[in-house]
Design an enzyme around this catalytic site. Sequence first.
Site, mmCIF file in Angstrom:
data_model
loop_
_atom_site.group_PDB
_atom_site.id
_atom_site.type_symbol
_atom_site.label_atom_id
_atom_site.label_comp_id
_atom_site.label_asym_id
_atom_site.label_seq_id
_atom_site.Cartn_x
_atom_site.Cartn_y
_atom_site.Cartn_z
ATOM 1 N N HIS A 1 0.815 -1.213 0.000
ATOM 2 C CA HIS A 1 0.000 0.000 0.000
ATOM 3 C C HIS A 1 0.851 1.266 0.000
ATOM 4 O O HIS A 1 1.933 1.327 0.553
ATOM 5 C CB HIS A 1 -0.927 0.003 1.223
ATOM 6 C CG HIS A 1 -0.208 -0.006 2.538
ATOM 7 N ND1 HIS A 1 0.279 1.135 3.141
ATOM 8 C CD2 HIS A 1 0.118 -1.023 3.370
ATOM 9 C CE1 HIS A 1 0.851 0.831 4.285
ATOM 10 N NE2 HIS A 1 0.772 -0.484 4.447
ATOM 11 N N ASP A 2 0.335 2.276 -0.691
ATOM 12 C CA ASP A 2 0.915 3.622 -0.717
ATOM 13 C C ASP A 2 2.305 3.678 -1.344
ATOM 14 O O ASP A 2 3.055 4.631 -1.104
ATOM 15 C CB ASP A 2 0.950 4.219 0.693
ATOM 16 C CG ASP A 2 -0.443 4.297 1.310
ATOM 17 O OD1 ASP A 2 -1.244 5.127 0.862
ATOM 18 O OD2 ASP A 2 -0.741 3.490 2.223
ATOM 19 N N GLY B 1 5.049 -1.476 2.181
ATOM 20 C CA GLY B 1 4.286 -0.243 2.078
ATOM 21 C C GLY B 1 5.162 0.997 2.032
ATOM 22 O O GLY B 1 6.252 1.035 2.591
#
Length: 258
Positions: A120-121, A138
Amino acid sequence: MRIHPTAIIEDGARLHESVTVGPYSIVESGAVIGEGCRLDSCVRIYANTRLGAENRVCHGTTLGSEPQDLSFTPDKARPLVIGDRNHFKEGVNISCGIKSEDGTRIGDDNYWMAFSHAGHDCIVGDRNIFANTATLAGHVEVGDRVFLSGQVAVHQFCRIGSYAMVAGVTGVAQDVPPFALADGHRARMLGLNVVGLRRNGFSQEQRKRIKEVYRLVFRSGLRLAEALVRAEHEYPGPETEQIVQFIQSSRRGLISFA
């Protein structure tokens, strides 16, 4: 539009009329699939995923899936935004965002080999190659034209500078600066990614400039701040500016020189 009869396209999904969807694939409500994209069999495109034009998504790939973060709840989901002409091979997994409003972002012309992963991100630039099972935790940032070899594992919040190469089965726990070649159980800088620089049209003068800047940073015995000032003064040029900016903005510190 060519959609296999076994595919599921939920109401609210937006697909360009030129899109192809293979057997047993699922496109969730809210997903956007751009012109010329091809989804092979058993692909799943989750909500909040945006694909640009001419992306190829091979068997078993999942894009925009829930992040592997224990704090995640569906209301925290942020977008996965993908550019144009990316190629996702079998079993690739890329998570949606959770922490930042912009979510996970993938640029153009990246090649993701089988079972590679971005958490994520993450922010990924253009024309990068991720070999089999290369993994980004992440919040990792990857520049342009990076090569991550097989089974590379990048720690969260690390950055990989443009034109760097990381050798196989390497754990990256700190930032890898631009143009570098890294290897090791915990990645260490071995030198420059000379082959990659030549392939990408860097002249001998440019390669020499990069080499001299890193000699100052890692081998001169100077304090880092002093070395960077001298590098800008003695070896001015865009490559020097890129290296200095990368180092000055590092939050996790740099990998060491072997």
